[in-house]
Write a protein that holds these residues in place. Sequence first.
Motif, PDB file in Angstrom:
ATOM      1  N   ALA A   1       0.816  -1.222   0.000  1.00  0.00           N
ATOM      2  CA  ALA A   1       0.000   0.000   0.000  1.00  0.00           C
ATOM      3  C   ALA A   1       0.843   1.262   0.000  1.00  0.00           C
ATOM      4  O   ALA A   1       0.405   2.313  -0.490  1.00  0.00           O
ATOM      5  CB  ALA A   1      -0.941  -0.012   1.209  1.00  0.00           C
ATOM      6  N   ASP A   2       2.038   1.206   0.529  1.00  0.00           N
ATOM      7  CA  ASP A   2       2.888   2.395   0.557  1.00  0.00           C
ATOM      8  C   ASP A   2       3.679   2.599  -0.736  1.00  0.00           C
ATOM      9  O   ASP A   2       4.523   3.489  -0.831  1.00  0.00           O
ATOM     10  CB  ASP A   2       3.851   2.339   1.748  1.00  0.00           C
ATOM     11  CG  ASP A   2       4.850   1.186   1.635  1.00  0.00           C
ATOM     12  OD1 ASP A   2       4.734   0.378   0.676  1.00  0.00           O
ATOM     13  OD2 ASP A   2       5.747   1.078   2.493  1.00  0.00           O
ATOM     14  N   GLY A   3       3.393   1.751  -1.743  1.00  0.00           N
ATOM     15  CA  GLY A   3       4.056   1.874  -3.040  1.00  0.00           C
ATOM     16  C   GLY A   3       5.320   1.063  -3.177  1.00  0.00           C
ATOM     17  O   GLY A   3       5.893   0.974  -4.273  1.00  0.00           O
ATOM     18  N   SER A   4       5.800   0.464  -2.101  1.00  0.00           N
ATOM     19  CA  SER A   4       7.021  -0.342  -2.166  1.00  0.00           C
ATOM     20  C   SER A   4       6.743  -1.673  -2.849  1.00  0.00           C
ATOM     21  O   SER A   4       5.605  -2.154  -2.881  1.00  0.00           O
ATOM     22  CB  SER A   4       7.577  -0.577  -0.764  1.00  0.00           C
ATOM     23  OG  SER A   4       6.658  -1.312   0.023  1.00  0.00           O
ATOM     24  N   LYS A   5       7.806  -2.264  -3.380  1.00  0.00           N
ATOM     25  CA  LYS A   5       7.683  -3.541  -4.083  1.00  0.00           C
ATOM     26  C   LYS A   5       8.702  -4.524  -3.532  1.00  0.00           C
ATOM     27  O   LYS A   5       9.787  -4.143  -3.098  1.00  0.00           O
ATOM     28  CB  LYS A   5       7.893  -3.373  -5.582  1.00  0.00           C
ATOM     29  CG  LYS A   5       6.848  -2.493  -6.277  1.00  0.00           C
ATOM     30  CD  LYS A   5       7.134  -2.366  -7.767  1.00  0.00           C
ATOM     31  CE  LYS A   5       6.176  -1.396  -8.448  1.00  0.00           C
ATOM     32  NZ  LYS A   5       4.799  -1.896  -8.462  1.00  0.00           N
ATOM     33  N   GLU A   6       8.366  -5.790  -3.582  1.00  0.00           N
ATOM     34  CA  GLU A   6       9.264  -6.864  -3.178  1.00  0.00           C
ATOM     35  C   GLU A   6       9.249  -7.935  -4.261  1.00  0.00           C
ATOM     36  O   GLU A   6       8.180  -8.369  -4.702  1.00  0.00           O
ATOM     37  CB  GLU A   6       8.803  -7.465  -1.847  1.00  0.00           C
ATOM     38  CG  GLU A   6       9.690  -8.604  -1.353  1.00  0.00           C
ATOM     39  CD  GLU A   6       9.140  -9.273  -0.105  1.00  0.00           C
ATOM     40  OE1 GLU A   6       9.919  -9.980   0.572  1.00  0.00           O
ATOM     41  OE2 GLU A   6       7.939  -9.116   0.181  1.00  0.00           O
ATOM     42  N   ASN A   7      10.424  -8.336  -4.710  1.00  0.00           N
ATOM     43  CA  ASN A   7      10.529  -9.363  -5.747  1.00  0.00           C
ATOM     44  C   ASN A   7      11.066 -10.650  -5.146  1.00  0.00           C
ATOM     45  O   ASN A   7      12.101 -10.646  -4.480  1.00  0.00           O
ATOM     46  CB  ASN A   7      11.433  -8.893  -6.877  1.00  0.00           C
ATOM     47  CG  ASN A   7      10.806  -7.776  -7.683  1.00  0.00           C
ATOM     48  OD1 ASN A   7       9.980  -8.024  -8.551  1.00  0.00           O
ATOM     49  ND2 ASN A   7      11.181  -6.533  -7.399  1.00  0.00           N
ATOM     50  N   VAL A   8      10.328 -11.737  -5.371  1.00  0.00           N
ATOM     51  CA  VAL A   8      10.703 -13.042  -4.850  1.00  0.00           C
ATOM     52  C   VAL A   8      10.688 -14.041  -5.995  1.00  0.00           C
ATOM     53  O   VAL A   8       9.728 -14.083  -6.781  1.00  0.00           O
ATOM     54  CB  VAL A   8       9.741 -13.518  -3.737  1.00  0.00           C
ATOM     55  CG1 VAL A   8      10.156 -14.894  -3.233  1.00  0.00           C
ATOM     56  CG2 VAL A   8       9.695 -12.512  -2.597  1.00  0.00           C
ATOM     57  N   THR A   9      11.731 -14.849  -6.113  1.00  0.00           N
ATOM     58  CA  THR A   9      11.760 -15.930  -7.101  1.00  0.00           C
ATOM     59  C   THR A   9      11.756 -17.256  -6.362  1.00  0.00           C
ATOM     60  O   THR A   9      12.699 -17.596  -5.653  1.00  0.00           O
ATOM     61  CB  THR A   9      13.008 -15.836  -7.986  1.00  0.00           C
ATOM     62  OG1 THR A   9      12.976 -14.599  -8.717  1.00  0.00           O
ATOM     63  CG2 THR A   9      13.045 -16.992  -8.979  1.00  0.00           C
ATOM     64  N   TYR A  10      10.653 -17.993  -6.518  1.00  0.00           N
ATOM     65  CA  TYR A  10      10.550 -19.325  -5.930  1.00  0.00           C
ATOM     66  C   TYR A  10      11.113 -20.315  -6.937  1.00  0.00           C
ATOM     67  O   TYR A  10      10.840 -20.224  -8.138  1.00  0.00           O
ATOM     68  CB  TYR A  10       9.091 -19.667  -5.618  1.00  0.00           C
ATOM     69  CG  TYR A  10       8.413 -18.662  -4.722  1.00  0.00           C
ATOM     70  CD1 TYR A  10       8.578 -18.703  -3.340  1.00  0.00           C
ATOM     71  CD2 TYR A  10       7.600 -17.658  -5.257  1.00  0.00           C
ATOM     72  CE1 TYR A  10       7.945 -17.781  -2.511  1.00  0.00           C
ATOM     73  CE2 TYR A  10       6.975 -16.726  -4.436  1.00  0.00           C
ATOM     74  CZ  TYR A  10       7.145 -16.793  -3.072  1.00  0.00           C
ATOM     75  OH  TYR A  10       6.539 -15.874  -2.243  1.00  0.00           O
ATOM     76  N   PRO A  11      11.901 -21.280  -6.512  1.00  0.00           N
ATOM     77  CA  PRO A  11      12.534 -22.207  -7.460  1.00  0.00           C
ATOM     78  C   PRO A  11      11.487 -23.060  -8.173  1.00  0.00           C
ATOM     79  O   PRO A  11      10.375 -23.259  -7.662  1.00  0.00           O
ATOM     80  CB  PRO A  11      13.441 -23.055  -6.569  1.00  0.00           C
ATOM     81  CG  PRO A  11      12.812 -22.991  -5.226  1.00  0.00           C
ATOM     82  CD  PRO A  11      12.214 -21.622  -5.102  1.00  0.00           C
ATOM     83  N   PRO A  12      11.832 -23.585  -9.337  1.00  0.00           N
ATOM     84  CA  PRO A  12      10.868 -24.411 -10.085  1.00  0.00           C
ATOM     85  C   PRO A  12      10.419 -25.635  -9.308  1.00  0.00           C
ATOM     86  O   PRO A  12       9.325 -26.170  -9.562  1.00  0.00           O
ATOM     87  CB  PRO A  12      11.635 -24.796 -11.350  1.00  0.00           C
ATOM     88  CG  PRO A  12      13.077 -24.590 -11.012  1.00  0.00           C
ATOM     89  CD  PRO A  12      13.112 -23.465 -10.045  1.00  0.00           C
ATOM     90  N   GLU A  13      11.229 -26.085  -8.354  1.00  0.00           N
ATOM     91  CA  GLU A  13      10.865 -27.252  -7.554  1.00  0.00           C
ATOM     92  C   GLU A  13       9.605 -27.031  -6.739  1.00  0.00           C
ATOM     93  O   GLU A  13       9.041 -27.976  -6.188  1.00  0.00           O
ATOM     94  CB  GLU A  13      12.026 -27.632  -6.632  1.00  0.00           C
ATOM     95  CG  GLU A  13      13.190 -28.317  -7.342  1.00  0.00           C
ATOM     96  CD  GLU A  13      14.060 -27.371  -8.121  1.00  0.00           C
ATOM     97  OE1 GLU A  13      14.916 -27.850  -8.896  1.00  0.00           O
ATOM     98  OE2 GLU A  13      13.892 -26.125  -7.989  1.00  0.00           O
ATOM     99  N   ILE A  14       9.123 -25.800  -6.678  1.00  0.00           N
ATOM    100  CA  ILE A  14       7.879 -25.528  -5.963  1.00  0.00           C
ATOM    101  C   ILE A  14       6.711 -26.290  -6.581  1.00  0.00           C
ATOM    102  O   ILE A  14       5.720 -26.561  -5.920  1.00  0.00           O
ATOM    103  CB  ILE A  14       7.593 -24.006  -5.937  1.00  0.00           C
ATOM    104  CG1 ILE A  14       6.561 -23.664  -4.855  1.00  0.00           C
ATOM    105  CG2 ILE A  14       7.143 -23.509  -7.306  1.00  0.00           C
ATOM    106  CD1 ILE A  14       6.403 -22.174  -4.613  1.00  0.00           C
TER     107      ILE A  14
END
Length: 769
Positions: A698-711
């Motif tokens: 909501a404050d405009g910030s972003k977070e990038n997460v990469t989950y491995p293909p094994e998920i």
Amino acid sequence: MNKIKYCFASLLFLFAATVVAQDGEKEEKEPGHYNQSKFKQLYEEFSTPNTYRSASGAPGPDYYQQQADYKMDIELDDKNSRLYGEETITYTNNSPDDLEFLWVQLDQNVRAKDSKSPLRNGGGVPIASQAGGFVQTYMTEPFDGGFNIDYVRDANGRPLSYTVNQTMMRINIPQPLRSKEQISFSIKWNYNIPDHTVNRARSGFEYFPKDGNKAYVIAQFFPRMAVYSDVEGWQNHQFWGSGEFALPFGDYEVNITVPADHILDGTGELQNRKEVFSKEMMKRYEQAKKSYDKPVLIVTQEEAEAAEKGFSEKKQTWRLKAKNVRDFGFASSRKFIWDMQAVKLGSRDVMAVSMYPKEGNPLWEELSTKAVVGTLKSYSEHTFDYPYHKAISVHAKNQGMEYPMICWNYGRPNEDGTYSDRVKYGMISVIIHEIGHNFFPMIVNSDERQWGWMDEGLDTFMQYIAEQEFGEANPEVIAPNNKYPSRRGEPSKIVPYMSGDQSTIAPIMSNPENVYKLGPNAYGKPATALNILRETVMGKELFDHAFKTYANRWKFKHPTPEDFFRTMEDASAVDLDWYWRGWFYTTDYVDIGVKGVKKYYVSNKPTKQMEEYMAARNLTEADFPPLVYLAEEDSEDFDPELKGKSPSESSTTLKEYMMDNMTAEERAEVKEPKYFYEVTFDKPGGIPMPLIVEYTYADGSKENVTYPPEIWRKNDAEVKRIISSEKELVGILVDPKAETADIDPANNSWPKKDEKSDFDSFKNNIKGK
């Protein structure tokens, strides 16, 4: 975020994980949910490792390969467009097998009058035809371009029996060729050279009516030994036109006689330069050997234009020698302008060379050799230093073909010398691609007849890298944006093909003759797959080391697809069976999206689901350790007063745990997440990929997460992730940078955007038909 913050996640979901694990086992067994096949090892598809090819992907201790050495005398009849040749082949049997007969390739027979190649495809009446194509198809006699074999003789001049089967000739030797023995035999032949501008012949001539000259680019011009290996035995599959070539390495001595006013170059090192060069040409050549910043003209345009008028009746022989090459090609014409530039590769100098008629200028004089130089530098950096002494780019209309040290390339300006960006980039790209083929498959010598992607796909992948590096190194050529507009390689470029009609798509692991769309299948898709593997799945450092390991293990050898797959894993410690299976062995596509999002708050009382769980098992809260609960915002047991409260304010259990187990200093450092989300990601597409997610708050910030293909390894249809945050989650975007070739971006976001994707339009078009 420190580990104290994570204590909340552990406490809040320890019990939930237990329940999910129990219920999840039931869910995973339901049809369409639990599917391990994508992550199953490739043992069923791979051959068993042996002493010839090891499990690591490297050549084994007993690896062998045959050798075929050639001595040839060739004469080009310019007036009649005919080629005459005599060759002596010395064949060394390095295999452990005794060979009862020998197989020789006669690829020009694909253009014989009785060739079956034109009959191999079906087809109905077209909606319309170009006039030239109509005349050629229905109103012209077939071109008689097959080999005419005058004789096949043994080393003593005695005739050898032979049998021609389309593009293959079996030589019936009188007694088996024993292991570790050699045999020499001679063949004399001739054939009519085709006009390569008709039907896109791979070699031949182009006629220039304004001055009456022809420019020749000649290959597949001699009977060539087939490969005998531990994998195929004799690789004697017919040449139908699409599947290219499988050839052994050998040494060549080739004498080529042409009109005395022709300029000629080809595979190998010129042995009689002083005989065929003028004194001025020799002086310029010596200058070119020391010119590292720009090409030196060996033959100028003015000199080439003067030669066009000569039509000498005299002859001249050019003598070339090449060691450890798999093939031979040459180009010859009195129309050729000729330039050269030295390139420093490691401790060696290599000559970058271009040959072109005036019709190629000014574009070719400006950019051809520059593209050769850039290609040699880029490919050498990512594989091994280019081992030959030169690399030649020859201008030929509508051509793109490759041979050791020489290739022909298209890209012709308008008659007034102007040219579009499309022509410019097309020419640079084809030169990079064809010069790059020196590495794959001329040196890393894969079987093109069987596996088109092993040369075309690997080369197109390297071409993409070289194009981008060329753009960075030559901003004046790529201005104004300094980014090279590569046609293939970027993930988005393969989406139309992978999302297309499955009935016309074949796996990459298909013979080139058996696919509908060879370009996307053998060039575009494997190049994209390797690009994604490098930039998204493995990372550049791991990929580049493994790729270079493969190139160095198999240079001057004959690798198979399994050798490549195994080496990439062996040198990186990355399990890639799932990747090879999805991208190379199936026609599946990538489609990953956000199925739904649920919002939760910490609660002090059991949820209805928990109460039902305990009732079904005759349990009470006293039967469990102290528990923390999450209540779904949209459920009937949700208390609105939980909103805005911290977890320790909402849960007495959690507050007591913190008081009993944490010091005042530790409690002061804790940042309590106020928001909890259960995000469900689904995978309508068949190919598992890393789950790349951008979370927006909501404050405009972003977070990038990469989950491995094994998920995806335990549930091929959908997975859930819990997000705990101090900030309210307002947006989710899957694959935000379009890194995975996802065919349907419409399902990639939450909240869902109301816009039609290309895939939706595709589906609607199909339904409307």
